[in-house]
Design a protein around this motif. Structure first.
Motif, PDB file in Angstrom:
ATOM      1  N   PRO A 124     -16.513  -2.990   9.621  1.00 45.77           N
ATOM      2  CA  PRO A 124     -16.023  -3.866  10.684  1.00 45.77           C
ATOM      3  C   PRO A 124     -16.018  -5.335  10.250  1.00 45.77           C
ATOM      4  O   PRO A 124     -16.984  -5.826   9.678  1.00 45.77           O
ATOM      5  CB  PRO A 124     -17.022  -3.645  11.822  1.00 45.77           C
ATOM      6  N   SER A 125     -14.911  -5.991  10.492  1.00 45.71           N
ATOM      7  CA  SER A 125     -14.838  -7.434  10.289  1.00 45.71           C
ATOM      8  C   SER A 125     -15.104  -8.099  11.629  1.00 45.71           C
ATOM      9  O   SER A 125     -14.413  -7.829  12.612  1.00 45.71           O
ATOM     10  CB  SER A 125     -13.447  -7.830   9.774  1.00 45.71           C
ATOM     11  N   GLU A 126     -16.103  -8.945  11.690  1.00 41.61           N
ATOM     12  CA  GLU A 126     -16.520  -9.549  12.948  1.00 41.61           C
ATOM     13  C   GLU A 126     -17.042 -10.954  12.673  1.00 41.61           C
ATOM     14  O   GLU A 126     -17.638 -11.216  11.629  1.00 41.61           O
ATOM     15  CB  GLU A 126     -17.617  -8.690  13.583  1.00 41.61           C
ATOM     16  N   THR A 127     -16.795 -11.863  13.598  1.00 37.70           N
ATOM     17  CA  THR A 127     -17.367 -13.198  13.485  1.00 37.70           C
ATOM     18  C   THR A 127     -18.859 -13.116  13.786  1.00 37.70           C
ATOM     19  O   THR A 127     -19.269 -12.519  14.779  1.00 37.70           O
ATOM     20  CB  THR A 127     -16.689 -14.164  14.465  1.00 37.70           C
ATOM     21  N   VAL A 128     -19.671 -13.728  12.928  1.00 38.22           N
ATOM     22  CA  VAL A 128     -21.122 -13.630  13.085  1.00 38.22           C
ATOM     23  C   VAL A 128     -21.759 -15.017  13.118  1.00 38.22           C
ATOM     24  O   VAL A 128     -21.259 -15.969  12.513  1.00 38.22           O
ATOM     25  CB  VAL A 128     -21.765 -12.794  11.945  1.00 38.22           C
ATOM     26  N   LEU A 129     -22.870 -15.098  13.846  1.00 36.00           N
ATOM     27  CA  LEU A 129     -23.711 -16.289  13.830  1.00 36.00           C
ATOM     28  C   LEU A 129     -24.664 -16.180  12.644  1.00 36.00           C
ATOM     29  O   LEU A 129     -25.283 -15.132  12.434  1.00 36.00           O
ATOM     30  CB  LEU A 129     -24.508 -16.401  15.126  1.00 36.00           C
ATOM     31  N   ILE A 133       0.837  -1.198   0.000  1.00 37.00           N
ATOM     32  CA  ILE A 133       0.000   0.000   0.000  1.00 37.00           C
ATOM     33  C   ILE A 133       0.876   1.254   0.000  1.00 37.00           C
ATOM     34  O   ILE A 133       0.579   2.240  -0.696  1.00 37.00           O
ATOM     35  CB  ILE A 133      -0.951  -0.011   1.204  1.00 37.00           C
ATOM     36  N   ALA A 134       1.951   1.232   0.776  1.00 39.96           N
ATOM     37  CA  ALA A 134       2.861   2.382   0.806  1.00 39.96           C
ATOM     38  C   ALA A 134       3.457   2.641  -0.576  1.00 39.96           C
ATOM     39  O   ALA A 134       3.637   3.797  -0.974  1.00 39.96           O
ATOM     40  CB  ALA A 134       3.962   2.143   1.834  1.00 39.96           C
ATOM     41  N   GLU A 135       3.734   1.568  -1.312  1.00 42.13           N
ATOM     42  CA  GLU A 135       4.290   1.732  -2.652  1.00 42.13           C
ATOM     43  C   GLU A 135       3.237   2.245  -3.631  1.00 42.13           C
ATOM     44  O   GLU A 135       3.545   3.031  -4.533  1.00 42.13           O
ATOM     45  CB  GLU A 135       4.862   0.400  -3.137  1.00 42.13           C
ATOM     46  N   ALA A 136       1.979   1.824  -3.451  1.00 42.51           N
ATOM     47  CA  ALA A 136       0.905   2.266  -4.339  1.00 42.51           C
ATOM     48  C   ALA A 136       0.429   3.678  -4.002  1.00 42.51           C
ATOM     49  O   ALA A 136      -0.020   4.416  -4.874  1.00 42.51           O
ATOM     50  CB  ALA A 136      -0.271   1.297  -4.265  1.00 42.51           C
ATOM     51  N   GLY A 137       0.495   4.039  -2.729  1.00 38.47           N
ATOM     52  CA  GLY A 137       0.046   5.356  -2.295  1.00 38.47           C
ATOM     53  C   GLY A 137      -1.243   5.332  -1.514  1.00 38.47           C
ATOM     54  O   GLY A 137      -1.403   6.049  -0.526  1.00 38.47           O
ATOM     55  N   VAL A 138      -2.201   4.502  -1.931  1.00 42.24           N
ATOM     56  CA  VAL A 138      -3.506   4.406  -1.276  1.00 42.24           C
ATOM     57  C   VAL A 138      -3.919   2.938  -1.250  1.00 42.24           C
ATOM     58  O   VAL A 138      -3.641   2.190  -2.201  1.00 42.24           O
ATOM     59  CB  VAL A 138      -4.581   5.232  -2.022  1.00 42.24           C
ATOM     60  N   GLY A 139      -4.592   2.527  -0.185  1.00 42.86           N
ATOM     61  CA  GLY A 139      -5.029   1.135  -0.120  1.00 42.86           C
ATOM     62  C   GLY A 139      -6.018   0.894   1.003  1.00 42.86           C
ATOM     63  O   GLY A 139      -6.328   1.791   1.801  1.00 42.86           O
ATOM     64  N   VAL A 140      -6.510  -0.323   1.056  1.00 46.94           N
ATOM     65  CA  VAL A 140      -7.442  -0.768   2.095  1.00 46.94           C
ATOM     66  C   VAL A 140      -6.907  -2.068   2.669  1.00 46.94           C
ATOM     67  O   VAL A 140      -6.556  -2.988   1.915  1.00 46.94           O
ATOM     68  CB  VAL A 140      -8.865  -0.999   1.531  1.00 46.94           C
ATOM     69  N   TYR A 141      -6.868  -2.145   4.010  1.00 46.72           N
ATOM     70  CA  TYR A 141      -6.395  -3.376   4.642  1.00 46.72           C
ATOM     71  C   TYR A 141      -6.978  -3.480   6.040  1.00 46.72           C
ATOM     72  O   TYR A 141      -7.372  -2.473   6.656  1.00 46.72           O
ATOM     73  CB  TYR A 141      -4.857  -3.404   4.706  1.00 46.72           C
ATOM     74  N   LEU A 142      -7.034  -4.705   6.571  1.00 44.84           N
ATOM     75  CA  LEU A 142      -7.517  -4.944   7.928  1.00 44.84           C
ATOM     76  C   LEU A 142      -6.528  -4.399   8.950  1.00 44.84           C
ATOM     77  O   LEU A 142      -5.319  -4.634   8.846  1.00 44.84           O
ATOM     78  CB  LEU A 142      -7.689  -6.445   8.165  1.00 44.84           C
ATOM     79  N   THR A 143      -7.031  -3.673   9.941  1.00 42.66           N
ATOM     80  CA  THR A 143      -6.170  -3.151  10.987  1.00 42.66           C
ATOM     81  C   THR A 143      -6.786  -3.414  12.354  1.00 42.66           C
ATOM     82  O   THR A 143      -7.998  -3.441  12.508  1.00 42.66           O
ATOM     83  CB  THR A 143      -5.960  -1.630  10.838  1.00 42.66           C
ATOM     84  N   VAL A 144      -5.905  -3.598  13.328  1.00 43.76           N
ATOM     85  CA  VAL A 144      -6.322  -3.662  14.724  1.00 43.76           C
ATOM     86  C   VAL A 144      -5.851  -2.380  15.410  1.00 43.76           C
ATOM     87  O   VAL A 144      -6.642  -1.521  15.778  1.00 43.76           O
ATOM     88  CB  VAL A 144      -5.759  -4.907  15.423  1.00 43.76           C
ATOM     89  N   THR A 145      -4.537  -2.221  15.530  1.00 41.29           N
ATOM     90  CA  THR A 145      -3.993  -0.990  16.109  1.00 41.29           C
ATOM     91  C   THR A 145      -3.488  -0.038  15.032  1.00 41.29           C
ATOM     92  O   THR A 145      -3.374   1.167  15.272  1.00 41.29           O
ATOM     93  CB  THR A 145      -2.831  -1.316  17.055  1.00 41.29           C
TER      94      THR A 145
END
Length: 309
Positions: free
Chosen positions: A272-277, A243-255
């Motif tokens: 939000p990515s969440e485990t669901v029933l 993403i840093a090389e491309a300039g813009v991106g989307v990725y999962l983050t926690v902190t």
């Protein structure tokens, strides 16, 4: 005589641990949950090479973990990893939990946890009435793509075409991480918000993980992507670096610490990515509905607000 109610669950990772934590609270099976979680964390460390196993032969370890003489003990299996240089990994297979004493459940009823690589797909094919999986996978499979963005897990059901599947989301487990928009300072002018509005005016590459392309289209909305060109990380390159090389991106983050280490500025938390029933409405019996209500209690802080039917 009660039913044997199968429940499709993930074989490994954070979603499986979240399911086991829930069951430990609801069904008083803390020892079982701890046993499975500890075993799989150890095996993950073995696979990554960070610890040395007492028994180097994976088949001997598998036989040790799976106590076939105890019908209520957890069983494990080997997952074949197709990635270059990655060994086969021991993952969860199944375990039976008696539901004696659970209100509304007939005597002799058992809950059978069954590990699946793709629990959502197992529900779609009517193998199971109930299951847990990541909400991400539902977006990747069946939600409609529209011009407006999908911003909440609670809106997933409204985006599922009932002609496509009988599966619906019931509740969430609160193990939330976020698909986050991020950019380098050069790509995002100083003081400008890095959000969906930013993307509407942006023209250029957007770096994403290939498996999440449909999800990204759903959560951004097609109107935001008119001038965007998807770009994928090269093999062996971590997502934040790509993403840093491309300039813009989307990725999962926690902190977001790894993203910042690569000079990225964190923007809008897109989804939000969440485990669901989940339930397959066509397979719900009265007994299964009781178990569903037990699993979907309201003591969990979750991004999801979906009422039981």
């Amino acid at each position: 005589m009660g039913e044997r109610i199968p429940l499709a669950i993930p074989r490994k990772g954070r979603p499986l641990e979240s399911v086991l934590d829930l069951l430990a609270r609801r069904l008083d099976v803390a020892d079982l949950a701890d046993d499975v979680i500890t075993t799989l964390r150890h095996e993950k460390a073995v696979t990554k090479g960070s610890v040395e196993p007492d028994e180097p032969d994976v088949y001997h370890r598998l036989a040790t973990y799976s106590a076939v003489d105890d019908p209520m003990a957890p069983e494990y299996t080997l997952l074949r990893d197709d990635r270059a240089g990655k060994p086969r990994r021991i993952v969860f297979d199944s375990v039976t939990i008696p539901l004696e004493g659970v209100d509304g459940v007939s005597g002799g009823t058992e809950l059978v946890l069954v590990g699946r690589e793709e629990p959502f797909r197992a529900l779609r094919t009517h193998e199971f009435a109930l299951g847990f999986d990541s909400a991400d996978l539902i977006l990747e499979e069946v939600v409609d793509l529209r011009s407006d963005p999908l911003e909440r897990i609670a809106d997933i059901n409204a985006r599922i075409d009932p002609a496509n599947t009988d599966v619906q989301v019931v509740s969430g487990l609160g193990d939330t991480v976020y698909h986050t928009l991020m950019a380098t300072p050069d790509a995002a002018p100083s003081g400008e918000q890095i959000d969906r509005d930013f993307l509407r005016d942006y023209a250029g590459p957007l770096c994403i993980t290939p498996r999440y392309e449909r999800l990204v289209r759903a959560v951004l909305g097609t109107d935001s992507l008119e001038n965007v060109r998807f770009q994928y990380p090269d093999e062996g390159v971590e997502e934040e670096r790509a993403i840093a090389e491309a300039g813009v991106g989307v990725y999962l983050t926690v902190t977001g610490s790894t993203a910042r280490d690569h000079g990225l500025v964190l923007g809008e938390q897109l989804f939000p990515s969440e485990t669901v029933l989940m339930e397959n409405a066509a397979e719900i019996s009265p007994e299964v509905a009781t178990v569903r209500s037990l699993l979907a209690g309201d003591d969990t802080e979750t991004e999801l607000e979906v009422a039981l039917s």
